[in-house]
Write a protein that holds these residues in place. Structure first.
Motif, PDB file in Angstrom:
ATOM      1  N   GLY A 283       0.792  -1.219   0.000  1.00  0.00           N
ATOM      2  CA  GLY A 283       0.000   0.000   0.000  1.00  0.00           C
ATOM      3  C   GLY A 283       0.826   1.271   0.000  1.00  0.00           C
ATOM      4  O   GLY A 283       0.302   2.360  -0.245  1.00  0.00           O
ATOM      5  N   PHE A 284       2.112   1.157   0.286  1.00  0.00           N
ATOM      6  CA  PHE A 284       3.012   2.309   0.272  1.00  0.00           C
ATOM      7  C   PHE A 284       3.814   2.271  -1.028  1.00  0.00           C
ATOM      8  O   PHE A 284       4.492   1.279  -1.313  1.00  0.00           O
ATOM      9  CB  PHE A 284       3.979   2.271   1.452  1.00  0.00           C
ATOM     10  CG  PHE A 284       3.313   2.399   2.799  1.00  0.00           C
ATOM     11  CD1 PHE A 284       3.096   3.644   3.361  1.00  0.00           C
ATOM     12  CD2 PHE A 284       2.905   1.274   3.492  1.00  0.00           C
ATOM     13  CE1 PHE A 284       2.486   3.763   4.609  1.00  0.00           C
ATOM     14  CE2 PHE A 284       2.296   1.374   4.729  1.00  0.00           C
ATOM     15  CZ  PHE A 284       2.087   2.630   5.291  1.00  0.00           C
ATOM     16  N   THR A 285       3.767   3.335  -1.804  1.00  0.00           N
ATOM     17  CA  THR A 285       4.528   3.369  -3.057  1.00  0.00           C
ATOM     18  C   THR A 285       5.869   4.081  -2.895  1.00  0.00           C
ATOM     19  O   THR A 285       6.686   4.060  -3.813  1.00  0.00           O
ATOM     20  CB  THR A 285       3.703   4.064  -4.154  1.00  0.00           C
ATOM     21  OG1 THR A 285       3.279   5.354  -3.707  1.00  0.00           O
ATOM     22  CG2 THR A 285       2.472   3.225  -4.503  1.00  0.00           C
ATOM     23  N   PHE A 311      14.936 -11.888   9.066  1.00  0.00           N
ATOM     24  CA  PHE A 311      13.841 -10.977   8.720  1.00  0.00           C
ATOM     25  C   PHE A 311      14.304 -10.073   7.588  1.00  0.00           C
ATOM     26  O   PHE A 311      15.366  -9.448   7.668  1.00  0.00           O
ATOM     27  CB  PHE A 311      13.457 -10.124   9.939  1.00  0.00           C
ATOM     28  CG  PHE A 311      12.361  -9.131   9.673  1.00  0.00           C
ATOM     29  CD1 PHE A 311      11.045  -9.428   9.994  1.00  0.00           C
ATOM     30  CD2 PHE A 311      12.640  -7.886   9.111  1.00  0.00           C
ATOM     31  CE1 PHE A 311      10.029  -8.503   9.763  1.00  0.00           C
ATOM     32  CE2 PHE A 311      11.640  -6.960   8.876  1.00  0.00           C
ATOM     33  CZ  PHE A 311      10.324  -7.269   9.204  1.00  0.00           C
ATOM     34  N   ASN A 312      13.519 -10.009   6.519  1.00  0.00           N
ATOM     35  CA  ASN A 312      13.857  -9.145   5.393  1.00  0.00           C
ATOM     36  C   ASN A 312      12.681  -8.253   5.042  1.00  0.00           C
ATOM     37  O   ASN A 312      11.553  -8.740   4.846  1.00  0.00           O
ATOM     38  CB  ASN A 312      14.226  -9.978   4.160  1.00  0.00           C
ATOM     39  CG  ASN A 312      15.614 -10.582   4.272  1.00  0.00           C
ATOM     40  OD1 ASN A 312      16.604  -9.870   4.362  1.00  0.00           O
ATOM     41  ND2 ASN A 312      15.685 -11.899   4.284  1.00  0.00           N
ATOM     42  N   TYR A 313      12.948  -6.957   4.966  1.00  0.00           N
ATOM     43  CA  TYR A 313      11.941  -6.020   4.492  1.00  0.00           C
ATOM     44  C   TYR A 313      12.187  -5.774   3.005  1.00  0.00           C
ATOM     45  O   TYR A 313      13.306  -5.433   2.604  1.00  0.00           O
ATOM     46  CB  TYR A 313      12.008  -4.693   5.261  1.00  0.00           C
ATOM     47  CG  TYR A 313      11.277  -3.575   4.557  1.00  0.00           C
ATOM     48  CD1 TYR A 313       9.896  -3.652   4.377  1.00  0.00           C
ATOM     49  CD2 TYR A 313      11.964  -2.485   4.031  1.00  0.00           C
ATOM     50  CE1 TYR A 313       9.220  -2.650   3.693  1.00  0.00           C
ATOM     51  CE2 TYR A 313      11.300  -1.481   3.355  1.00  0.00           C
ATOM     52  CZ  TYR A 313       9.933  -1.577   3.181  1.00  0.00           C
ATOM     53  OH  TYR A 313       9.260  -0.599   2.494  1.00  0.00           O
ATOM     54  N   ILE A 314      11.166  -5.956   2.189  1.00  0.00           N
ATOM     55  CA  ILE A 314      11.268  -5.711   0.746  1.00  0.00           C
ATOM     56  C   ILE A 314      10.868  -4.255   0.495  1.00  0.00           C
ATOM     57  O   ILE A 314       9.732  -3.857   0.800  1.00  0.00           O
ATOM     58  CB  ILE A 314      10.344  -6.654  -0.044  1.00  0.00           C
ATOM     59  CG1 ILE A 314      10.723  -8.115   0.243  1.00  0.00           C
ATOM     60  CG2 ILE A 314      10.430  -6.373  -1.539  1.00  0.00           C
ATOM     61  CD1 ILE A 314       9.805  -9.137  -0.400  1.00  0.00           C
ATOM     62  N   PRO A 315      11.771  -3.432  -0.028  1.00  0.00           N
ATOM     63  CA  PRO A 315      11.491  -1.994  -0.181  1.00  0.00           C
ATOM     64  C   PRO A 315      10.265  -1.704  -1.043  1.00  0.00           C
ATOM     65  O   PRO A 315       9.820  -2.532  -1.838  1.00  0.00           O
ATOM     66  CB  PRO A 315      12.770  -1.466  -0.852  1.00  0.00           C
ATOM     67  CG  PRO A 315      13.828  -2.449  -0.479  1.00  0.00           C
ATOM     68  CD  PRO A 315      13.139  -3.780  -0.450  1.00  0.00           C
ATOM     69  N   CYS A 316       9.742  -0.503  -0.871  1.00  0.00           N
ATOM     70  CA  CYS A 316       8.634  -0.044  -1.704  1.00  0.00           C
ATOM     71  C   CYS A 316       9.082   0.076  -3.155  1.00  0.00           C
ATOM     72  O   CYS A 316      10.276  -0.008  -3.464  1.00  0.00           O
ATOM     73  CB  CYS A 316       8.138   1.320  -1.214  1.00  0.00           C
ATOM     74  SG  CYS A 316       7.308   1.264   0.382  1.00  0.00           S
TER      75      CYS A 316
END
Length: 368
Positions: A283-285, A311-316
């Motif tokens: 939902g965040f671009t 833990f991995n965060y996939i960037p916007c």
């Protein structure tokens, strides 16, 4: 009622088309005073907080602003870059790239960005476009999923601005594009690119910004659109229902919000034995406080503390080429019928107008 002064009218001047990419907003600096100004504007919007104004005024000014501003400023400071606020930096670059991409596809349009709260403000950008002679304006919210708290608030601001304008331009609004094929494809490619570098997780968690549950019960389609985005992305990735989850983050206050909540969910997953988890925020671009600090820092800490190990965060999507292409396709769809394409007839008309302007300037110079 009084109206703002109009720019000096020039006969024969062709009207222009503009696309305004509107994002939520950001403080001007990671300081307590700047964050306080931003939060005051943001949380004073009745679309954002539906508590009766008289009650909310006391809560906002006596509780939230005095105590939350400093805490939020520290969080903003943890993600602030040399260029400034990540959300503003990404949104500005997106607008510039969108302008170039539409130009390559033959469209003669002005592309600018604005913020619903903070700077550059939406009213200031709309005034600027009026001065530039833009008489057709497309409002493109940076929110793929519609919500009364976000998209409708942008529409409110546009309508409020033009209540004081005598000459209102032709307006078009993009309500949502949560299921647009190019948007889903951009998300799919970003996930696959991440997995190619880091390997696949045991679970993919899709975290969307939360809103109070009562908005769903009162008819806001946001919850359904988030789930549709998640379902389409999962299908595009070939995931089974057991391989992904949908959660909602950024809960505020004591009221019940859309569930399941992101932080408790990742803690439960870790306790259940999930060791490798990827989180994406469809939902965040543009990456911002809610993704870079809340997810990539706080939620990561929660997962690791509960027993998770990877833990991995996939960037916007940010400046991803597929995302810029998706925005261009969405904009093109909503500009159908507007004379934006540089056809031979339009080119000839522009050349004739330029010649008329040059001749008028020459006559003016001769008379002086």
């Amino acid at each position: 009622m009084s109206y703002r002064s109009e720019p000096v009218h020039t006969h024969g001047k062709l009207p222009k088309t503009a696309v305004v990419l509107v994002n939520l907003g950001t403080p001007d600096a990671p300081t307590t005073s700047a964050v306080r100004r931003y939060l005051k504007q943001f949380l004073s919007d009745p679309r954002v907080v539906e508590i009766p104004r008289a009650i909310w005024w006391w809560i906002l000014h006596l509780v939230i602003l005095p105590f939350r501003s400093g805490q939020s400023a520290k969080k903003y400071d943890s993600i602030w870059s040399d260029e400034g606020s990540p959300l503003k930096v990404h949104t500005e670059k997106q607008a510039r790239l969108l302008s170039g991409y539409l130009g390559e596809r033959g469209h003669k349009v002005r592309v600018v960005y604005a913020m619903r709260y903070g700077n550059p403000s939406l009213p200031s950008i709309l005034r600027q476009l009026k001065e530039e002679g833009c008489d057709r304006i497309l409002i493109l919210p940076a929110y793929p999923q519609y919500s009364g708290t976000t998209t409708a608030s942008i529409f409110d601001a546009v309508f409020a601005h033009y209540r004081s304008e005598r000459n209102v331009p032709e307006l078009r609004f993009i309500k949502h594009y949560h299921d647009h094929e190019a948007y889903i494809e951009a998300l799919r490619k970003s996930v696959l690119a991440h997995w190619e570098l880091n390997g696949r997780p045991e679970k993919l968690l899709m975290s969307f910004h939360g809103v109070p549950k009562r908005t769903l019960l009162l008819g806001d389609p946001y919850h359904c659109e988030c789930h549709k985005t998640a379902r389409l992305l999962a299908q595009a990735l070939g995931l089974t229902p057991e391989q992904y989850l949908v959660t909602f983050q950024s809960r505020f206050g004591k009221a019940e919000w859309l569930q399941p909540y992101t932080a408790p969910t990742v803690q439960a997953l870790a306790r259940e034995g999930v060791r490798k988890l990827d989180v994406i925020c469809p939902g965040f671009t543009s990456d911002c406080l809610e993704t870079l600090e809340e997810i990539a820092m706080e939620v990561r800490h929660d997962f690791l503390q509960a027993g998770g190990t990877d833990f991995n965060y996939i960037p916007c999507l940010n400046e991803d080429d597929g995302w810029i292409r998706a925005m261009a396709e969405v904009a093109e769809l909503h500009m159908i019928g507007w004379p934006t394409l540089m056809t031979p007839a339009l080119k000839e008309e522009l050349e004739e107008q330029a010649q008329i302007t040059r001749e008028a300037a020459a006559r003016l110079g001769a008379s002086q």
